[in-house]
Scaffold this motif. Structure first.
Motif, PDB file in Angstrom:
ATOM      1  N   ARG A  49      -1.895  -5.591  -4.648  1.00  0.00           N
ATOM      2  CA  ARG A  49      -2.519  -4.587  -5.509  1.00  0.00           C
ATOM      3  C   ARG A  49      -4.018  -4.508  -5.238  1.00  0.00           C
ATOM      4  N   ASN A  53      -6.118  -1.241  -3.855  1.00  0.00           N
ATOM      5  CA  ASN A  53      -7.281  -0.666  -4.528  1.00  0.00           C
ATOM      6  C   ASN A  53      -8.523  -0.694  -3.639  1.00  0.00           C
ATOM      7  N   PHE A 137      -0.522   3.844 -12.080  1.00  0.00           N
ATOM      8  CA  PHE A 137      -0.455   4.098 -10.648  1.00  0.00           C
ATOM      9  C   PHE A 137      -0.905   5.529 -10.379  1.00  0.00           C
ATOM     10  N   SER A 182       5.817  -1.139  -9.341  1.00  0.00           N
ATOM     11  CA  SER A 182       5.217  -1.322  -8.021  1.00  0.00           C
ATOM     12  C   SER A 182       6.304  -1.464  -6.955  1.00  0.00           C
ATOM     13  N   ALA A 192       0.686   4.131  -3.241  1.00  0.00           N
ATOM     14  CA  ALA A 192      -0.209   4.491  -4.334  1.00  0.00           C
ATOM     15  C   ALA A 192      -1.654   4.519  -3.843  1.00  0.00           C
ATOM     16  N   ALA A 195      -3.593   1.120  -8.108  1.00  0.00           N
ATOM     17  CA  ALA A 195      -2.641   0.531  -9.050  1.00  0.00           C
ATOM     18  C   ALA A 195      -3.423  -0.441  -9.916  1.00  0.00           C
TER      19      ALA A 195
END
Length: 236
Positions: A49, A53, A137, A182, A192, A195
């Motif tokens: 994650r 990002n 998300f 996820s 994504a 998230a």
């Protein structure tokens, strides 16, 4: 011409400052994720994650790799996640998520921001009940049918789906279903853009322009602190 140059320069510096803050925030998240689950993103969903990002804010790959290496090194900073709660002026609830290696320094700074901004730092639980912690998300709308996606994801914890102001699809799940969602997106080959775990206000406070400015100035000061990761509030 000179005035235009100054405005452009100020805008550029503001963008750099915002980017630097994002990189620092994600670097700390990486350190916490590696400490909790190891340096292999294939076996560490939290680290995956963070890397997602990082990509979303254009953090260079070498900086991400350097952050992972630092998190495994002997001289790594030992960050802990601490959440502070309080009220901004005019009864606006505020929650401050931090990642700090010195909680004494952090709480002193956060208390100072609240006091100087006309607010007050509260005890744990004083405002948390006014927020719902959810997973959020963001995915690109291109190639997606929202109604079809809603039907596909309803069994994986989907609670809300819609579009943001930029035309991206926003998917929200309960906090406990973050991992399920996820995985569901990964299985469908949906990457994504970001998230994150967010705190969504259950109700909001309506203020006039002058009062809103007071609140937003306080929130801005808190967000500038190096130990602060995210700030949530219920100002409409």
């Amino acid at each position: 011409m000179g005035r235009i140059f100054e405005v452009r320069k100020a805008t550029m510096f503001a963008r750099w400052d915002r980017m630097a803050k994002q990189f620092t925030r994600i670097g700390k998240e990486i350190a916490i994720a590696v400490k909790a689950g190891g340096p292999d993103p294939d076996n560490n969903p939290a680290l995956r994650r963070c890397m997602l990002n990082a990509k979303g804010v254009n953090m260079p790959k070498d900086r991400v790799e350097a952050a992972i290496k630092r998190a495994m090194g002997k001289d790594k900073a030992d960050y802990e996640e601490v959440v502070y709660e309080g009220y901004a002026p005019h009864g606006v609830a505020v929650m401050v998520e931090t990642a700090t290696d010195n909680s004494t320094r952090t709480v002193a700074n956060v208390r100072m921001y609240f006091n100087k901004g006309g607010g007050s730092l509260g005890n744990s639980g004083s405002v948390a009940f006014t927020f719902n912690r959810m997973g959020e998300f963001k995915i690109a709308k291109e190639g997606q049918d929202i109604e079809e996606l809603e039907l596909e994801l309803i069994d994986h914890g989907l609670e809300e789906i819609g579009e943001d102001s930029e035309g991206n699809i926003i998917i929200r799940t309960a906090f406990n279903d973050f991992g399920n969602m996820s995985k569901a997106l990964e299985e469908r080959g949906i990457s994504a853009i970001s998230a994150e775990l967010k705190r969504i206000p259950l109700n909001t406070v309506e203020l006039n322009e002058e009062q809103s400015k007071e609140v937003l100035e306080l929130i801005d000061r808190i967000e500038q602190d190096d130990d602060v990761q995210q700030v949530f509030h219920n100002l409409a």
